[in-house]
Motif scaffolding. Structure first.
Motif, mmCIF file in Angstrom:
data_model
loop_
_atom_site.group_PDB
_atom_site.id
_atom_site.type_symbol
_atom_site.label_atom_id
_atom_site.label_comp_id
_atom_site.label_asym_id
_atom_site.label_seq_id
_atom_site.Cartn_x
_atom_site.Cartn_y
_atom_site.Cartn_z
ATOM 1 N N ARG A 23 28.412 15.213 2.001
ATOM 2 C CA ARG A 23 27.333 15.563 2.910
ATOM 3 C C ARG A 23 27.395 17.236 3.022
ATOM 4 O O ARG A 23 28.353 17.899 3.087
ATOM 5 C CB ARG A 23 27.875 15.019 4.574
ATOM 6 C CG ARG A 23 27.941 13.615 4.505
ATOM 7 C CD ARG A 23 27.421 13.272 5.966
ATOM 8 N NE ARG A 23 27.437 11.563 5.962
ATOM 9 C CZ ARG A 23 26.424 10.927 5.415
ATOM 10 N NH1 ARG A 23 25.502 11.402 5.353
ATOM 11 N NH2 ARG A 23 26.701 9.614 5.509
ATOM 12 N N LYS A 24 26.201 17.548 3.079
ATOM 13 C CA LYS A 24 25.747 19.105 3.144
ATOM 14 C C LYS A 24 25.355 19.405 4.295
ATOM 15 O O LYS A 24 24.504 18.833 4.816
ATOM 16 C CB LYS A 24 24.725 19.295 1.846
ATOM 17 C CG LYS A 24 24.547 20.668 1.681
ATOM 18 C CD LYS A 24 23.949 20.910 0.373
ATOM 19 C CE LYS A 24 22.332 20.293 0.823
ATOM 20 N NZ LYS A 24 21.587 20.768 -0.301
ATOM 21 N N VAL A 25 26.095 20.210 4.826
ATOM 22 C CA VAL A 25 25.814 20.982 6.126
ATOM 23 C C VAL A 25 24.852 22.250 5.834
ATOM 24 O O VAL A 25 25.304 23.116 4.909
ATOM 25 C CB VAL A 25 26.999 21.719 7.019
ATOM 26 C CG1 VAL A 25 26.505 22.115 8.141
ATOM 27 C CG2 VAL A 25 27.838 20.409 7.295
ATOM 28 N N SER A 26 23.703 22.342 6.146
ATOM 29 C CA SER A 26 22.678 23.248 5.995
ATOM 30 C C SER A 26 22.105 24.072 7.295
ATOM 31 O O SER A 26 22.269 23.596 8.508
ATOM 32 C CB SER A 26 21.519 22.764 5.375
ATOM 33 O OG SER A 26 22.019 22.074 4.114
ATOM 34 N N TYR A 27 21.587 25.266 6.964
ATOM 35 C CA TYR A 27 20.678 25.818 8.029
ATOM 36 C C TYR A 27 19.388 25.150 8.140
ATOM 37 O O TYR A 27 18.871 24.905 7.090
ATOM 38 C CB TYR A 27 20.280 27.265 7.878
ATOM 39 C CG TYR A 27 21.572 28.004 8.175
ATOM 40 C CD1 TYR A 27 22.356 28.252 9.369
ATOM 41 C CD2 TYR A 27 22.042 29.153 7.244
ATOM 42 C CE1 TYR A 27 23.130 29.166 9.340
ATOM 43 C CE2 TYR A 27 23.091 29.992 7.386
ATOM 44 C CZ TYR A 27 23.740 30.141 8.400
ATOM 45 O OH TYR A 27 24.574 30.816 8.881
ATOM 46 N N LEU A 28 18.730 24.964 9.158
ATOM 47 C CA LEU A 28 17.393 24.654 9.337
ATOM 48 C C LEU A 28 16.468 25.766 9.919
ATOM 49 O O LEU A 28 17.033 26.288 11.079
ATOM 50 C CB LEU A 28 17.263 23.397 10.234
ATOM 51 C CG LEU A 28 17.600 21.979 9.960
ATOM 52 C CD1 LEU A 28 17.343 20.897 11.273
ATOM 53 C CD2 LEU A 28 16.895 21.518 8.866
ATOM 54 N N PHE A 29 15.365 25.827 9.381
ATOM 55 C CA PHE A 29 14.444 27.157 9.836
ATOM 56 C C PHE A 29 12.952 26.371 10.008
ATOM 57 O O PHE A 29 12.657 25.886 9.165
ATOM 58 C CB PHE A 29 14.532 28.186 9.059
ATOM 59 C CG PHE A 29 15.723 29.176 9.262
ATOM 60 C CD1 PHE A 29 15.810 30.035 10.190
ATOM 61 C CD2 PHE A 29 16.605 28.924 8.211
ATOM 62 C CE1 PHE A 29 16.910 30.757 10.342
ATOM 63 C CE2 PHE A 29 17.753 29.376 8.241
ATOM 64 C CZ PHE A 29 17.985 30.436 9.186
ATOM 65 N N MET A 30 12.269 26.960 11.075
ATOM 66 C CA MET A 30 10.919 26.788 11.278
ATOM 67 C C MET A 30 10.429 27.890 11.831
ATOM 68 O O MET A 30 10.681 28.313 12.821
ATOM 69 C CB MET A 30 10.377 25.453 11.865
ATOM 70 C CG MET A 30 9.003 25.139 11.852
ATOM 71 S SD MET A 30 8.540 23.933 12.716
ATOM 72 C CE MET A 30 9.338 22.429 12.279
ATOM 73 N N SER A 31 9.404 28.609 11.133
ATOM 74 C CA SER A 31 8.572 30.041 11.775
ATOM 75 C C SER A 31 7.970 29.388 12.907
ATOM 76 O O SER A 31 7.387 28.394 13.193
ATOM 77 C CB SER A 31 7.963 30.352 10.827
ATOM 78 O OG SER A 31 6.656 29.694 10.693
#
Length: 180
Positions: A165-173
């Motif tokens: 499982r990959k932990v990632s940042y999420l971004f939305m402008s």
């Protein structure tokens, strides 16, 4: 056992929410989906798919899934696929409420994006999020380990924590969010 853990978490959660000064964002059905707060970004520079650039010191809205409420709401659904689709729908319906939160916030002109940390990477692109790797190994491990209890409670399985499982940042402008 799972029910007792959720009950304990539910009892502690209001205290945690007050300490962290979260605001709650609900879906159309008035189900608490997100908890949010504004903070300054401290991570590495991020270039989003719409060309927005996030740098240290930018104001962002930090989003957290309201896990205890979502677990309580989705726990009666047996099908993993159905739970996933329900969660996707609730998040999709809550995004306009986050846009309203930003429009009404005193720092609305300075807020550049929303962001969070997640292990749920599969459908987020369809919602308009960009996923970015977390470069700092220690922070990535900290976030991974903090999400393991949530994962176990939501899946009911200890063995699934050993899947990659990959932990990632999420971004939305903010611009993309305000168009939703």
């Amino acid at each position: 056992m799972k029910g007792y853990l959720i009950d304990i978490w539910d009892d502690f959660d209001p205290v945690y929410q007050r300490i962290r000064r979260f605001s709650t964002i609900t879906s159309k059905d008035n189900i608490p989906v997100f908890r949010v707060h504004v903070n300054k970004y401290r991570g590495p520079e991020q270039v989003l798919s719409d060309g927005s650039i996030i740098t240290k010191g930018d104001y962002l809205v930090r989003i957290h899934l309201h896990n205890i409420r979502l677990l309580q709401h989705l726990s009666l659904i047996k099908s993993k696929t159905r739970r996933t689709m329900m969660l996707y729908q609730m998040v999709s319906e809550a995004l306009p409420a986050i846009a309203n939160y930003i429009r009404n916030h005193q720092l609305h002109d300075q807020i550049k994006a929303i962001w969070g940390v997640t292990m749920l990477n599969k459908l987020v692109g369809r919602l308009g999020f960009d996923t970015k790797p977390i470069p700092n190994l220690y922070y990535r491990l900290l976030k991974y380990s903090s999400q393991i209890p949530i994962h176990i409670l939501s899946t009911g399985s200890f063995s699934s924590i050993f899947e990659k499982r990959k932990v990632s940042y999420l971004f939305m402008s903010k611009d993309r969010l305000l168009k939703t």
